[in-house]
Design an enzyme around this catalytic site. Structure first.
Site, PDB file in Angstrom:
ATOM      1  CG  HIS A  85     124.626   9.564  14.861  1.00  0.00           C
ATOM      2  ND1 HIS A  85     125.158  10.445  13.943  1.00  0.00           N
ATOM      3  CD2 HIS A  85     123.292   9.840  14.897  1.00  0.00           C
ATOM      4  CE1 HIS A  85     124.192  11.219  13.463  1.00  0.00           C
ATOM      5  NE2 HIS A  85     123.041  10.874  14.018  1.00  0.00           N
TER       6      HIS A  85
ATOM      7  CG  ASP B 276     119.475  10.393   9.570  1.00  0.00           C
ATOM      8  OD1 ASP B 276     118.616   9.676  10.105  1.00  0.00           O
ATOM      9  OD2 ASP B 276     119.932  11.433  10.106  1.00  0.00           O
TER      10      ASP B 276
ATOM     11  CG  HIS C 206     121.101  14.309  12.198  1.00  0.00           C
ATOM     12  ND1 HIS C 206     119.877  13.699  12.369  1.00  0.00           N
ATOM     13  CD2 HIS C 206     121.014  15.526  12.778  1.00  0.00           C
ATOM     14  CE1 HIS C 206     119.074  14.515  13.047  1.00  0.00           C
ATOM     15  NE2 HIS C 206     119.734  15.635  13.301  1.00  0.00           N
TER      16      HIS C 206
ATOM     17  CE1 TYR D 228     114.676   9.828  15.877  1.00  0.00           C
ATOM     18  CE2 TYR D 228     115.368  11.555  14.352  1.00  0.00           C
ATOM     19  CZ  TYR D 228     115.642  10.410  15.071  1.00  0.00           C
ATOM     20  OH  TYR D 228     116.881   9.842  14.988  1.00  0.00           O
TER      21      TYR D 228
ATOM     22  CG  ASP E  50     116.440  12.406  10.504  1.00  0.00           C
ATOM     23  OD1 ASP E  50     116.787  12.117   9.355  1.00  0.00           O
ATOM     24  OD2 ASP E  50     117.189  12.268  11.494  1.00  0.00           O
TER      25      ASP E  50
HETATM   26  C1  SP5 Z   1     119.749   8.759  14.172  1.00  0.00           C
HETATM   27  C2  SP5 Z   1     119.516  10.220  14.355  1.00  0.00           C
HETATM   28  O1  SP5 Z   1     118.778  10.823  13.597  1.00  0.00           O
HETATM   29  N1  SP5 Z   1     120.088  10.792  15.378  1.00  0.00           N
HETATM   30  C3  SP5 Z   1     119.874  12.167  15.605  1.00  0.00           C
HETATM   31  C4  SP5 Z   1     120.767  12.628  16.669  1.00  0.00           C
HETATM   32  C5  SP5 Z   1     120.766  14.109  16.715  1.00  0.00           C
HETATM   33  N2  SP5 Z   1     120.293  14.564  17.938  1.00  0.00           N
HETATM   34  C6  SP5 Z   1     120.685  15.905  18.206  1.00  0.00           C
HETATM   35  C7  SP5 Z   1     119.814  16.432  19.280  1.00  0.00           C
HETATM   36  C8  SP5 Z   1     120.072  17.868  19.530  1.00  0.00           C
HETATM   37  C9  SP5 Z   1     119.129  18.384  20.536  1.00  0.00           C
HETATM   38  N3  SP5 Z   1     117.766  17.929  20.387  1.00  0.00           N
HETATM   39  C10 SP5 Z   1     116.902  18.566  21.299  1.00  0.00           C
HETATM   40  C11 SP5 Z   1     115.547  17.914  21.271  1.00  0.00           C
HETATM   41  C12 SP5 Z   1     115.252  17.269  22.564  1.00  0.00           C
HETATM   42  N4  SP5 Z   1     114.289  16.208  22.430  1.00  0.00           N
HETATM   43 ZN    ZN Z   2     119.120  11.844  11.870  1.00  0.00          ZN
END
Ligand code: SP5
Ligand code: ZN
Length: 361
Positions: free
Chosen positions: A178, A214, A216, A343, A304
């Site tokens: 990112h 990934d 995302h 995760y 993920d």
């Molecule tokens: C590297 C990667 O997988 N980054 C992921 C970033 C996306 N995060 C978005 C989070 C949106 C809200 N999550 C709420 C959960 C709180 N622990």
């Molecule tokens: Zn991700």
């Protein structure tokens, strides 16, 4: 066959560094609320355990200077990450409100500036918003050391491929895809995959591709190479148009520009997508980079997209990751896999091992 023997004869060198555990996110601030961070040091232990059990050799990252890193990122971002936590701790903020991690609160977007020229912010809590683009990605005492160690993992994996390994895997943490040229976010600080791609270019591979599996979209990697014809970027991810991070980019109509026209391919998937469509998408990405005549590959290996993962609505299984590894390994080009997200602690090691097993065959 004895059940306690490694189940595969595939052998992919795994590069890691104990320093990657030094980044402890604590909370991440989401919609103003501190929630427990999910990008935790224990992720490293889980992956290490699984790849060791699968019989892959584990090696320590070697130190590398900043030459390749500074081809990917602005020097100002690197310097900010190197120094900002010390500066934060020396400011009034920790005593004033008890916040011992760097969290931005204002962002010098076009919306704030309205066309006026931005001056350098004197207050460190303001400058945090120049380099960090969200509130979820906190900088603590060990963040710089960990992020820089992850870059060394990626660069060492590229070295191993240069020394004759067909595939090498970098156990990078924190992840990186990112991070744009000049700003960090999305639980990432330095773009390990982009550094690996740039290092493969420097090693003499004329055309390189990053395939990002990934869950995302890797907006940072995509942006870094969007105008370049020598590094292609292809990604399968949950559709940002369905409300998922990174929200603003990662759509199918982003195909590259200038010299990079036609060298970006985004395959957004609906929430709830499972192995069938996800694996076909990975196979489509593999066929696409083969048609581009790519000579070396970086895999942004986030796990993920798995069904159990708390951060995405995709439903990929370990068998799906194995099939993805087979499709990417089938390209037959020197390949550096770089860890991104993933995760769910009980399953993430097995997902990585499943992918590496097929990737290394
Ligand atoms: C590297 C990667 O997988 N980054 C992921 C970033 C996306 N995060 C978005 C989070 C949106 C809200 N999550 C709420 C959960 C709180 N622990
Ligand atoms: Zn991700």
């Amino acid at each position: 066959m004895l059940t306690n023997m490694p189940s595969s004869n595939a052998s992919v060198p795994v590069v890691w560094s104990g320093d990657t555990r030094l980044h402890v996110p604590g909370a991440e601030v989401w919609v103003g609320v501190p929630t427990p961070g999910t990008e935790v040091p224990e992720r490293v232990d889980e992956v290490l355990g699984a790849v060791r059990a699968a019989g892959h050799p584990v090696v320590e990252a070697r130190g590398h200077d900043d030459t390749v890193l500074l081809r990917v990122h602005d020097a100002a971002l690197v310097e900010h990450l190197r120094t900002v936590h010390d500066e934060w701790m020396a400011s009034e903020i920790p005593e004033l409100v008890g916040q011992r991690k760097v969290v931005p609160y204002a962002f010098p977007t076009e919306a704030m500036l309205g066309g006026l020229p931005a001056h350098r912010a004197v207050a460190v809590h303001a400058r945090a918003g120049q380099f960090g683009y969200d509130t979820m990605t906190l900088v603590g005492a060990g963040t710089w050391a960990a992020a820089r160690a992850a870059v060394d993992c990626a660069l060492t994996a590229v070295d191993l491929v240069g020394e004759g390994a067909q595939v090498a895997y970098a156990l990078c943490r924190p992840p990186g895809h990112h991070v744009t040229r000049a700003a960090y976010g999305g639980s990432c600080y330095l773009n390990n995959a982009a550094v690996a791609a740039e290092a493969l270019r420097a090693a003499g591979h004329e055309r390189v591709a990053v395939i990002d599996v990934d869950a995302h979209h890797g907006n940072g990697t995509a942006a870094i190479f969007y105008e370049r014809g020598d590094v292609a970027y292809g990604s399968v991810h949950v559709d940002p148009g369905a409300g998922w991070f990174p929200h603003y980019v990662g759509f199918a109509d982003e195909t590259g520009t200038g010299a990079g026209a036609g060298t970006t391919l985004n395959l957004p998937l609906a929430p709830g997508s499972d192995d069938g469509v996800w694996c076909r998408s990975v196979e489509q990405l593999a066929a696409w980079v083969a048609a581009l005549g790519v000579e070396a590959l970086v895999v942004s290996l986030g796990v993920d997209a798995a069904a159990d993962d708390p951060e995405s609505p995709l439903l990929v299984t370990a068998d799906g990751y194995r099939r993805a590894g087979a499709a990417l390994g089938g390209l037959g080009v020197p390949t550096v896999a770089v860890q991104e997200g993933g995760y769910h602690l009980p399953s993430l090691g097995g997902l990585v091992a499943a992918c590496l097993e097929a990737l290394g065959e």
